[in-house]
Design a protein around this motif. Structure first.
Motif, PDB file in Angstrom:
ATOM      1  N   TYR A  19      59.397  97.796 -43.895  1.00  0.00           N
ATOM      2  CA  TYR A  19      60.003  98.197 -42.627  1.00  0.00           C
ATOM      3  C   TYR A  19      61.400  98.781 -42.836  1.00  0.00           C
ATOM      4  CZ  TYR A  19      61.711  97.892 -37.819  1.00  0.00           C
ATOM      5  OH  TYR A  19      62.251  98.163 -36.585  1.00  0.00           O
ATOM      6  N   LYS A  20      62.175  98.184 -43.725  1.00  0.00           N
ATOM      7  CA  LYS A  20      63.517  98.719 -44.020  1.00  0.00           C
ATOM      8  C   LYS A  20      63.426 100.113 -44.631  1.00  0.00           C
ATOM      9  CE  LYS A  20      66.164  94.472 -44.445  1.00  0.00           C
ATOM     10  NZ  LYS A  20      66.865  93.546 -45.325  1.00  0.00           N
ATOM     11  N   ASN A  21      62.416 100.347 -45.465  1.00  0.00           N
ATOM     12  CA  ASN A  21      62.257 101.658 -46.112  1.00  0.00           C
ATOM     13  C   ASN A  21      61.736 102.735 -45.172  1.00  0.00           C
ATOM     14  OD1 ASN A  21      63.189 100.795 -48.612  1.00  0.00           O
ATOM     15  ND2 ASN A  21      61.155 100.268 -49.349  1.00  0.00           N
ATOM     16  N   TYR A  22      60.831 102.374 -44.268  1.00  0.00           N
ATOM     17  CA  TYR A  22      60.158 103.378 -43.435  1.00  0.00           C
ATOM     18  C   TYR A  22      60.481 103.292 -41.950  1.00  0.00           C
ATOM     19  CZ  TYR A  22      57.526 104.281 -47.655  1.00  0.00           C
ATOM     20  OH  TYR A  22      57.182 104.600 -48.941  1.00  0.00           O
ATOM     21  N   GLY A  23      61.054 102.189 -41.504  1.00  0.00           N
ATOM     22  CA  GLY A  23      61.497 102.038 -40.123  1.00  0.00           C
ATOM     23  C   GLY A  23      60.415 102.308 -39.090  1.00  0.00           C
ATOM     24  N   GLU A  24      60.794 103.093 -38.084  1.00  0.00           N
ATOM     25  CA  GLU A  24      59.897 103.390 -36.963  1.00  0.00           C
ATOM     26  C   GLU A  24      58.603 104.070 -37.414  1.00  0.00           C
ATOM     27  OE1 GLU A  24      60.318 102.519 -33.609  1.00  0.00           O
ATOM     28  OE2 GLU A  24      61.923 101.328 -34.509  1.00  0.00           O
ATOM     29  N   LYS A  25      58.679 104.835 -38.466  1.00  0.00           N
ATOM     30  CA  LYS A  25      57.484 105.521 -38.988  1.00  0.00           C
ATOM     31  C   LYS A  25      56.405 104.496 -39.352  1.00  0.00           C
ATOM     32  CE  LYS A  25      56.404 109.218 -42.232  1.00  0.00           C
ATOM     33  NZ  LYS A  25      56.916 110.094 -43.289  1.00  0.00           N
ATOM     34  N   PHE A  26      56.826 103.399 -39.960  1.00  0.00           N
ATOM     35  CA  PHE A  26      55.901 102.316 -40.316  1.00  0.00           C
ATOM     36  C   PHE A  26      55.296 101.702 -39.057  1.00  0.00           C
ATOM     37  CE2 PHE A  26      55.500  97.642 -40.934  1.00  0.00           C
ATOM     38  CZ  PHE A  26      54.382  97.652 -41.750  1.00  0.00           C
ATOM     39  N   LEU A  27      56.154 101.370 -38.098  1.00  0.00           N
ATOM     40  CA  LEU A  27      55.666 100.756 -36.864  1.00  0.00           C
ATOM     41  C   LEU A  27      54.665 101.655 -36.155  1.00  0.00           C
ATOM     42  CD1 LEU A  27      58.866  99.148 -35.281  1.00  0.00           C
ATOM     43  CD2 LEU A  27      57.138  98.081 -36.731  1.00  0.00           C
ATOM     44  N   LEU A  28      54.977 102.938 -36.050  1.00  0.00           N
ATOM     45  CA  LEU A  28      54.110 103.880 -35.332  1.00  0.00           C
ATOM     46  C   LEU A  28      52.764 104.077 -36.029  1.00  0.00           C
ATOM     47  CD1 LEU A  28      56.795 106.504 -34.274  1.00  0.00           C
ATOM     48  CD2 LEU A  28      55.563 104.918 -32.763  1.00  0.00           C
ATOM     49  N   LYS A  29      52.736 103.914 -37.338  1.00  0.00           N
ATOM     50  CA  LYS A  29      51.480 104.081 -38.081  1.00  0.00           C
ATOM     51  C   LYS A  29      50.564 102.856 -37.937  1.00  0.00           C
ATOM     52  CE  LYS A  29      49.498 105.058 -42.549  1.00  0.00           C
ATOM     53  NZ  LYS A  29      49.663 105.574 -43.873  1.00  0.00           N
ATOM     54  N   ILE A  30      51.157 101.688 -37.828  1.00  0.00           N
ATOM     55  CA  ILE A  30      50.404 100.436 -37.880  1.00  0.00           C
ATOM     56  C   ILE A  30      50.136  99.830 -36.498  1.00  0.00           C
ATOM     57  CG2 ILE A  30      50.412  98.062 -38.788  1.00  0.00           C
ATOM     58  CD1 ILE A  30      50.189 100.235 -40.974  1.00  0.00           C
ATOM     59  N   PHE A  31      51.088  99.957 -35.575  1.00  0.00           N
ATOM     60  CA  PHE A  31      51.037  99.214 -34.325  1.00  0.00           C
ATOM     61  C   PHE A  31      50.881 100.109 -33.094  1.00  0.00           C
ATOM     62  CE2 PHE A  31      53.621  96.690 -37.308  1.00  0.00           C
ATOM     63  CZ  PHE A  31      52.830  95.568 -37.380  1.00  0.00           C
ATOM     64  N   SER A  32      50.251  99.552 -32.062  1.00  0.00           N
ATOM     65  CA  SER A  32      50.112 100.238 -30.772  1.00  0.00           C
ATOM     66  C   SER A  32      51.462 100.202 -30.039  1.00  0.00           C
ATOM     67  CB  SER A  32      49.047  99.554 -29.919  1.00  0.00           C
ATOM     68  OG  SER A  32      49.525  98.294 -29.474  1.00  0.00           O
ATOM     69  N   ASP A  33      51.581 100.993 -29.000  1.00  0.00           N
ATOM     70  CA  ASP A  33      52.799 100.985 -28.182  1.00  0.00           C
ATOM     71  C   ASP A  33      53.060  99.599 -27.598  1.00  0.00           C
ATOM     72  OD1 ASP A  33      53.136 103.673 -28.731  1.00  0.00           O
ATOM     73  OD2 ASP A  33      52.328 104.356 -26.813  1.00  0.00           O
ATOM     74  N   ASN A  34      52.007  98.928 -27.160  1.00  0.00           N
ATOM     75  CA  ASN A  34      52.167  97.583 -26.595  1.00  0.00           C
ATOM     76  C   ASN A  34      52.634  96.581 -27.650  1.00  0.00           C
ATOM     77  OD1 ASN A  34      51.411  98.263 -23.965  1.00  0.00           O
ATOM     78  ND2 ASN A  34      49.242  98.011 -24.430  1.00  0.00           N
ATOM     79  N   GLU A  35      52.117  96.700 -28.861  1.00  0.00           N
ATOM     80  CA  GLU A  35      52.554  95.810 -29.938  1.00  0.00           C
ATOM     81  C   GLU A  35      54.021  96.065 -30.272  1.00  0.00           C
ATOM     82  OE1 GLU A  35      48.676  95.005 -32.716  1.00  0.00           O
ATOM     83  OE2 GLU A  35      49.401  97.084 -32.603  1.00  0.00           O
ATOM     84  N   ILE A  36      54.404  97.327 -30.364  1.00  0.00           N
ATOM     85  CA  ILE A  36      55.795  97.674 -30.680  1.00  0.00           C
ATOM     86  C   ILE A  36      56.726  97.126 -29.603  1.00  0.00           C
ATOM     87  CG2 ILE A  36      57.436  99.582 -30.946  1.00  0.00           C
ATOM     88  CD1 ILE A  36      55.103 101.138 -32.315  1.00  0.00           C
ATOM     89  N   LYS A  37      56.319  97.235 -28.355  1.00  0.00           N
ATOM     90  CA  LYS A  37      57.123  96.697 -27.256  1.00  0.00           C
ATOM     91  C   LYS A  37      57.359  95.198 -27.446  1.00  0.00           C
ATOM     92  CE  LYS A  37      57.182  96.188 -22.259  1.00  0.00           C
ATOM     93  NZ  LYS A  37      56.408  96.269 -21.027  1.00  0.00           N
ATOM     94  N   GLN A  38      56.308  94.463 -27.802  1.00  0.00           N
ATOM     95  CA  GLN A  38      56.462  93.018 -28.033  1.00  0.00           C
ATOM     96  C   GLN A  38      57.328  92.728 -29.252  1.00  0.00           C
ATOM     97  OE1 GLN A  38      52.594  91.101 -28.027  1.00  0.00           O
ATOM     98  NE2 GLN A  38      52.598  90.996 -25.792  1.00  0.00           N
ATOM     99  N   ILE A  39      57.182  93.532 -30.287  1.00  0.00           N
ATOM    100  CA  ILE A  39      57.991  93.360 -31.503  1.00  0.00           C
ATOM    101  C   ILE A  39      59.471  93.527 -31.179  1.00  0.00           C
ATOM    102  CG2 ILE A  39      58.592  94.473 -33.704  1.00  0.00           C
ATOM    103  CD1 ILE A  39      55.503  94.992 -34.015  1.00  0.00           C
ATOM    104  N   LYS A  40      59.796  94.515 -30.360  1.00  0.00           N
ATOM    105  CA  LYS A  40      61.183  94.863 -30.048  1.00  0.00           C
ATOM    106  C   LYS A  40      61.828  93.957 -28.996  1.00  0.00           C
ATOM    107  CE  LYS A  40      61.477  98.673 -32.530  1.00  0.00           C
ATOM    108  NZ  LYS A  40      62.510  98.946 -33.495  1.00  0.00           N
ATOM    109  N   GLU A  41      61.043  93.130 -28.319  1.00  0.00           N
ATOM    110  CA  GLU A  41      61.573  92.272 -27.254  1.00  0.00           C
ATOM    111  C   GLU A  41      62.683  91.332 -27.723  1.00  0.00           C
ATOM    112  OE1 GLU A  41      57.763  91.839 -24.234  1.00  0.00           O
ATOM    113  OE2 GLU A  41      58.145  90.267 -25.694  1.00  0.00           O
ATOM    114  N   ASN A  42      62.557  90.839 -28.937  1.00  0.00           N
ATOM    115  CA  ASN A  42      63.537  89.886 -29.460  1.00  0.00           C
ATOM    116  C   ASN A  42      63.941  90.307 -30.871  1.00  0.00           C
ATOM    117  OD1 ASN A  42      65.025  87.716 -30.359  1.00  0.00           O
ATOM    118  ND2 ASN A  42      63.614  86.172 -29.583  1.00  0.00           N
TER     119      ASN A  42
END
Length: 126
Positions: A19-42
Motif C-alpha cells: 500500500y505504501k508503494n502503490y497507494g490508491e492504485k493498489f486500493l482501486l485494483k483490489i477493492f470496490s468503492d464501498n470497500e474503499i469507503k469503509q477502509i477510509k472511515e478510520n
C-alpha cells in the motif's frame, strides 16, 4: 449440499508495504468503492481494514476452489462490514457464476499483532 471452506493467514506489514508503494492504485485494483469507503472511515485502522478485507477475499477465493485465477478477480468478491462490524461477502462476475447455487456464506476475520486470519465457509447446492 456441499460445504466449502477457505482460510488465509496474512502478515499485515506485507500489505502495508504494498500500500505504501502503490497507494490508491493498489486500493482501486483490489477493492470496490464501498470497500474503499469503509477502509477510509478510520485512518488509524486503515492498514488493518486493508489487510482484513484482502485476507477475506483470499479465503473466499480458496473456498470457491479456484483462488484468484480462472477469471475470478479481487473485485468479484466484496467484503463489507455491517454497522455492528460483522463482515459479509458479496459475489459478482465470475465468482458469482462459479457459485451460482450458493445457499449461505460466512466469514470470520481476526487480527493479532502483525497478522490477520480469515476463515470463509460457503454452503452450496450440488
Amino acid at each position: 449440499m456441499k460445504l466449502h471452506q477457505g482460510i488465509d493467514l496474512l502478515k499485515i506489514s506485507r500489505i502495508e508495504k504494498i500500500y505504501k508503494n502503490y497507494g490508491e492504485k493498489f486500493l482501486l485494483k483490489i477493492f470496490s468503492d464501498n470497500e474503499i469507503k469503509q477502509i477510509k472511515e478510520n485512518p488509524e485502522k486503515e492498514k488493518y481494514k486493508i489487510a482484513s478485507k484482502f485476507s477475506a477475499k483470499e479465503a473466499t477465493s480458496k473456498a470457491i476452489g479456484s483462488g484468484i485465477s480462472d477469471g475470478i478477480r479481487f473485485k468479484d468478491i466484496e467484503i463489507l462490514n455491517l454497522e455492528n462490524g460483522k463482515p459479509v461477502i458479496y459475489f459478482y462476475g465470475k465468482a458469482k457464476k462459479k457459485i451460482r447455487d450458493l445457499i449461505s456464506s460466512s466469514v470470520s476475520i481476526s487480527d493479532e499483532d502483525d497478522f490477520v486470519i480469515s476463515v470463509v465457509t460457503l454452503l452450496v447446492r450440488n
